[in-house]
Design an enzyme around this catalytic site. Structure first.
Site, PDB file in Angstrom:
ATOM      1  CD  GLU A   4     -36.631 -27.184  53.084  1.00  0.00           C
ATOM      2  OE1 GLU A   4     -36.084 -26.913  52.041  1.00  0.00           O
ATOM      3  OE2 GLU A   4     -37.785 -26.639  53.465  1.00  0.00           O
ATOM      4  CD  GLU A  40     -56.643 -38.398  54.903  1.00  0.00           C
ATOM      5  OE1 GLU A  40     -57.303 -39.202  54.899  1.00  0.00           O
ATOM      6  OE2 GLU A  40     -56.885 -37.234  55.251  1.00  0.00           O
TER       7      GLU A  40
END
Length: 293
Positions: free
Chosen positions: A112, A81
């Site tokens: 991960e 954003e």
């Protein structure tokens, strides 16, 4: 083995599967709201991380994000954003996500644990001395997150570590530890819930403070936005009209004169020509306040 708080059973979870929808929703909502209680104790640490990010960006460096799984998604949501909202070039705010773009379509837990790829991602992002890396891991033990933090520190990068469990490795090695102690999840271990909610709020607070320090927020307006669609073009005109205190047609004309750049358009709408506006903003480091308040 001691069960981490994020893996423990929530006190309201027993028999939840047999409850009516309204009761289930009430329990879930209450847990989300309760997770936000982890934010006030962490407020100073969040501010410290934001100030470090602002220093890095003001110095021409980078503020990166790193994470895996749900924590990585929260990091990515904030990171992506920054360009459209605050006009920050994406190359200045790199995102390191375990598994890369492919993991966004099908998230595999195995990535991960890939510490080697984390170090490669840090190097590929070009992070170095004077930069900041925001590393998120709900458990504070995710191998990808820890490896990214260590690789970044080895390159002279400041690391802000966000975890939802106290006393974990990520918080111990971070230069700026941010503990968001959200406790047990209603669905045990599902840290996309309370833990992720707290992480997202913390990052919202951090990135807005960074933008304020950079001069990209003025009176609550995103004055450095990149207007690349009809909604944002309309928003840019409203921002210029409001901050410059001029009618909408004057705001639109000013934006045309500055090729859509909001900050100089505000000054043009107040009487400067584009060159004067650019020079004035250069003198204030991009801050409008000294020029319009």
């Amino acid at each position: 083995m001691t069960v981490r708080p994020t893996e423990a059973r929530h006190s309201d979870s027993a028999g939840l599967h047999a409850q009516p929808a309204a009761q289930v929703q009430a329990v879930l909502l209450e847990a989300q709201v309760a997770a936000l209680g982890s934010i006030p104790p962490a407020a100073q640490a969040i501010a410290d991380a934001a100030e470090a990010g602002a220093r890095a960006l003001l110095g021409g460096g980078r503020m990166g994000y790193a994470g895996a799984g749900s924590s990585g998604l929260m990091a990515m949501a904030d990171c992506l954003e920054l360009s459209g909202t605050f006009g920050l070039p994406p190359e200045r705010t790199p995102m390191l996500f375990a598994g890369g773009a492919a993991a966004l379509l099908h998230m595999k837990g195995s990535v991960e644990d890939d510490a080697e790829s984390a170090a490669e991602d840090v190097a590929r992002a070009g992070l170095g001395q004077g930069d900041l890396l925001l590393v998120l891991s709900a458990s504070g033990t995710t191998p990808y997150a820890l490896a990214a933090a260590r690789a970044a520190q080895a390159r002279g990068v400041t690391v802000a570590g966000f975890a939802n469990v106290a006393g974990v490795p990520l918080l111990e090695l971070a230069d700026i530890p941010v503990l968001l102690d959200t406790g047990a999840e209603v669905v045990a271990g599902s840290t996309r819930m309370g833990a992720a909610t707290a992480q997202k709020v913390a990052l919202n607070m951090l990135s807005v403070l960074v933008a304020i320090r950079l001069g990209h927020v003025h009176d609550g307006h995103m004055v450095n936005l990149v207007a690349d669609n009809a909604k944002l073009i309309d928003r840019a005109a409203r921002i210029v009209a409001d901050v410059a205190q001029v009618p909408r047609p004057m705001a639109e004309a000013a934006l045309v004169a500055t090729d859509g750049a909001v900050k100089p358009a505000i000054l043009v709408a107040r009487g400067m020509d584009p060159a004067e506006a650019a020079a004035a903003l250069s003198e204030t480091g991009g801050h409008l306040a000294p020029l319009v308040d």
